[in-house]
Design a protein around this motif. Sequence first.
Motif, PDB file in Angstrom:
ATOM      1  N   ALA A 275       0.841  -1.344   0.075  1.00  0.00           N
ATOM      2  CA  ALA A 275       0.171   0.011  -0.015  1.00  0.00           C
ATOM      3  C   ALA A 275       0.856   1.229  -0.138  1.00  0.00           C
ATOM      4  O   ALA A 275       1.973   1.003   0.492  1.00  0.00           O
ATOM      5  N   GLU A 276       0.109   2.366  -0.504  1.00  0.00           N
ATOM      6  CA  GLU A 276       1.025   3.719  -0.419  1.00  0.00           C
ATOM      7  C   GLU A 276       1.229   4.129   1.134  1.00  0.00           C
ATOM      8  O   GLU A 276       2.249   4.438   1.416  1.00  0.00           O
ATOM      9  N   ARG A 277       0.186   3.718   2.127  1.00  0.00           N
ATOM     10  CA  ARG A 277       0.246   4.255   3.695  1.00  0.00           C
ATOM     11  C   ARG A 277       0.920   2.999   4.248  1.00  0.00           C
ATOM     12  O   ARG A 277       0.343   1.841   3.972  1.00  0.00           O
ATOM     13  N   PRO A 278       2.005   3.249   4.864  1.00  0.00           N
ATOM     14  CA  PRO A 278       2.908   2.186   5.634  1.00  0.00           C
ATOM     15  C   PRO A 278       2.061   1.869   7.002  1.00  0.00           C
ATOM     16  O   PRO A 278       1.306   2.884   7.482  1.00  0.00           O
ATOM     17  N   GLU A 279       2.468   0.814   7.557  1.00  0.00           N
ATOM     18  CA  GLU A 279       1.972   0.440   8.916  1.00  0.00           C
ATOM     19  C   GLU A 279       2.943   1.482   9.723  1.00  0.00           C
ATOM     20  O   GLU A 279       4.253   1.240   9.683  1.00  0.00           O
ATOM     21  N   ILE A 280       2.447   2.107  10.724  1.00  0.00           N
ATOM     22  CA  ILE A 280       2.985   2.910  11.684  1.00  0.00           C
ATOM     23  C   ILE A 280       2.258   2.767  13.063  1.00  0.00           C
ATOM     24  O   ILE A 280       1.154   3.006  12.931  1.00  0.00           O
TER      25      ILE A 280
ATOM     26  N   GLU B 291       9.603   8.988   3.878  1.00  0.00           N
ATOM     27  CA  GLU B 291       8.159   8.490   3.409  1.00  0.00           C
ATOM     28  C   GLU B 291       7.613   8.059   4.853  1.00  0.00           C
ATOM     29  O   GLU B 291       6.516   8.411   5.132  1.00  0.00           O
ATOM     30  N   LEU B 292       8.335   7.334   5.562  1.00  0.00           N
ATOM     31  CA  LEU B 292       7.860   6.702   7.044  1.00  0.00           C
ATOM     32  C   LEU B 292       7.781   8.047   7.992  1.00  0.00           C
ATOM     33  O   LEU B 292       6.532   8.188   8.564  1.00  0.00           O
ATOM     34  N   VAL B 293       8.750   8.936   7.877  1.00  0.00           N
ATOM     35  CA  VAL B 293       8.525  10.162   8.869  1.00  0.00           C
ATOM     36  C   VAL B 293       7.444  10.919   8.205  1.00  0.00           C
ATOM     37  O   VAL B 293       6.483  11.466   9.341  1.00  0.00           O
ATOM     38  N   SER B 294       7.061  11.155   7.070  1.00  0.00           N
ATOM     39  CA  SER B 294       6.053  12.129   6.534  1.00  0.00           C
ATOM     40  C   SER B 294       4.717  11.548   7.015  1.00  0.00           C
ATOM     41  O   SER B 294       3.632  12.215   7.492  1.00  0.00           O
ATOM     42  N   PHE B 295       4.574  10.041   7.277  1.00  0.00           N
ATOM     43  CA  PHE B 295       3.256   9.420   7.674  1.00  0.00           C
ATOM     44  C   PHE B 295       3.174   9.685   9.003  1.00  0.00           C
ATOM     45  O   PHE B 295       2.014   9.906   9.414  1.00  0.00           O
ATOM     46  N   LEU B 296       4.182   9.596   9.864  1.00  0.00           N
ATOM     47  CA  LEU B 296       4.051   9.559  11.232  1.00  0.00           C
ATOM     48  C   LEU B 296       3.743  11.130  11.651  1.00  0.00           C
ATOM     49  O   LEU B 296       2.982  11.115  12.500  1.00  0.00           O
ATOM     50  N   ILE B 297       4.217  11.997  10.876  1.00  0.00           N
ATOM     51  CA  ILE B 297       3.999  13.645  11.516  1.00  0.00           C
ATOM     52  C   ILE B 297       2.773  13.923  10.890  1.00  0.00           C
ATOM     53  O   ILE B 297       2.288  15.039  11.408  1.00  0.00           O
ATOM     54  N   ARG B 298       2.218  13.567   9.939  1.00  0.00           N
ATOM     55  CA  ARG B 298       0.865  13.829   9.146  1.00  0.00           C
ATOM     56  C   ARG B 298       0.006  14.125  10.195  1.00  0.00           C
ATOM     57  O   ARG B 298      -0.599  13.308  10.924  1.00  0.00           O
ATOM     58  N   ASP B 299      -0.399  15.473  10.151  1.00  0.00           N
ATOM     59  CA  ASP B 299      -1.564  15.698  11.271  1.00  0.00           C
ATOM     60  C   ASP B 299      -1.576  15.187  12.709  1.00  0.00           C
ATOM     61  O   ASP B 299      -2.408  14.848  13.358  1.00  0.00           O
ATOM     62  N   ASN B 300      -0.186  14.900  13.048  1.00  0.00           N
ATOM     63  CA  ASN B 300       0.108  14.282  14.204  1.00  0.00           C
ATOM     64  C   ASN B 300       0.977  15.432  15.297  1.00  0.00           C
ATOM     65  O   ASN B 300       1.565  16.172  14.583  1.00  0.00           O
ATOM     66  N   LYS B 301       0.769  15.283  16.573  1.00  0.00           N
ATOM     67  CA  LYS B 301       1.835  16.092  17.557  1.00  0.00           C
ATOM     68  C   LYS B 301       2.927  15.205  17.823  1.00  0.00           C
ATOM     69  O   LYS B 301       2.741  14.048  18.428  1.00  0.00           O
ATOM     70  N   VAL B 302       4.051  15.611  17.251  1.00  0.00           N
ATOM     71  CA  VAL B 302       5.258  14.758  17.478  1.00  0.00           C
ATOM     72  C   VAL B 302       6.187  15.507  18.354  1.00  0.00           C
ATOM     73  O   VAL B 302       6.465  16.647  18.024  1.00  0.00           O
ATOM     74  N   PHE B 303       6.943  14.974  19.134  1.00  0.00           N
ATOM     75  CA  PHE B 303       8.054  15.779  20.020  1.00  0.00           C
ATOM     76  C   PHE B 303       9.388  15.610  19.564  1.00  0.00           C
ATOM     77  O   PHE B 303       9.758  14.599  18.680  1.00  0.00           O
ATOM     78  N   ASP B 304       9.926  16.638  19.644  1.00  0.00           N
ATOM     79  CA  ASP B 304      11.525  16.519  19.526  1.00  0.00           C
ATOM     80  C   ASP B 304      12.285  15.366  20.195  1.00  0.00           C
ATOM     81  O   ASP B 304      11.923  15.013  21.258  1.00  0.00           O
ATOM     82  N   GLY B 305      13.005  14.696  19.592  1.00  0.00           N
ATOM     83  CA  GLY B 305      13.784  13.465  19.936  1.00  0.00           C
ATOM     84  C   GLY B 305      12.843  12.274  19.857  1.00  0.00           C
ATOM     85  O   GLY B 305      13.277  11.176  20.625  1.00  0.00           O
ATOM     86  N   THR B 306      11.681  12.366  19.331  1.00  0.00           N
ATOM     87  CA  THR B 306      10.857  11.047  18.818  1.00  0.00           C
ATOM     88  C   THR B 306      11.937   9.990  18.093  1.00  0.00           C
ATOM     89  O   THR B 306      12.845  10.493  17.276  1.00  0.00           O
TER      90      THR B 306
END
Length: 299
Positions: free
Chosen positions: A113-118, A238-253
């Motif tokens: 799929a285009e969307r990875p499992e995260i 690509e993996l990072v872009s799906f993780l941060i999409r519309d998400n609140k991610v912290f520095d040092g994740t």
Amino acid sequence: MRIIRYLNDYSNPVVAAVTDDNKIYPLPMNDFMDIIYEAKHAGLTPVNYINELITGKESLQKDLSELNLLVPIVAPEVWASGVTYEKSREARNYETTDKKNDGETCYDKVYNAERPEIFLKSTSTRTVGPNEPVYLRSDSNWQIPEPELGLVITKEGQIVGYTIGNDMSCRDIEGENPLYLPQAKIWKNSCSIGPAIRLSETVANPYNFQITCRIYRNDQLVVEESANTRQLKRKYDELVSFLIRDNKVFDGTVLLTGTSIVPPNNFTLQDEDRIEIEIPEIGVLSNPVKSLVQKTVVN
Ligand code: DO4
Ligand code: MG
């Protein structure tokens, strides 16, 4: 250049830089991310900033092996990617009881799929560092380490470093039902990271990390397997872009990038095993294994 944390003789955590000739320089920061912030503030790359700090300074008169290493970063959250390597897809298809007679499993679908499992793998209280025990769940009979490259990212999704992660997993729980994923992946001490963070600017090609996993039982090597990040189906951004999409991610994740090493299907971890995961550019992450099953003492 790598960044470590260790406990000094007064039991205080110290952040330090390890140069390519393995010299260790304690730094005046409390956290890995402070290096990134302060370098940016000074208009320098992290390596140039550290070089300015350590020039003319004495290195620690100790070898890395003598230090009481800690997690290299107290990551507020560790996320993980799944089924990003063909080997993982094969292993998931082997263990799943949710088989389709006529078509693809959910693992085949997510691999393509285009969307990875995260998924959320861990929080700082569940994540351990080098030499701390990873635990075995008491309700699983099929448990393995998943040796993975970890990306250390900022809240904007910039990859600032690479570390090693162990995504401890219960194959029987996930195999019974994919909706059990959080239980197959998250429990006390089910994630380890370390032993160092390699600064990203010092890595020429992050798609050429050789990962080796060794498992020892009674000091005998019982599993040894290797893989290379060039086999990864996806790109890190690509993996990072799906993780941060519309998400609140912290520095040092930390974002783990998936496994391509799976021990033989008849293998399960046992109490007192020891797991070593090596990426030469980062180091060796070693953890003893402890069972959460209470041992009954017979008088
Ligand atoms: O689909 C389950 C997770 C797979 C995983 O953790 C991996 O591929 O590394
Ligand atoms: Mg994994």
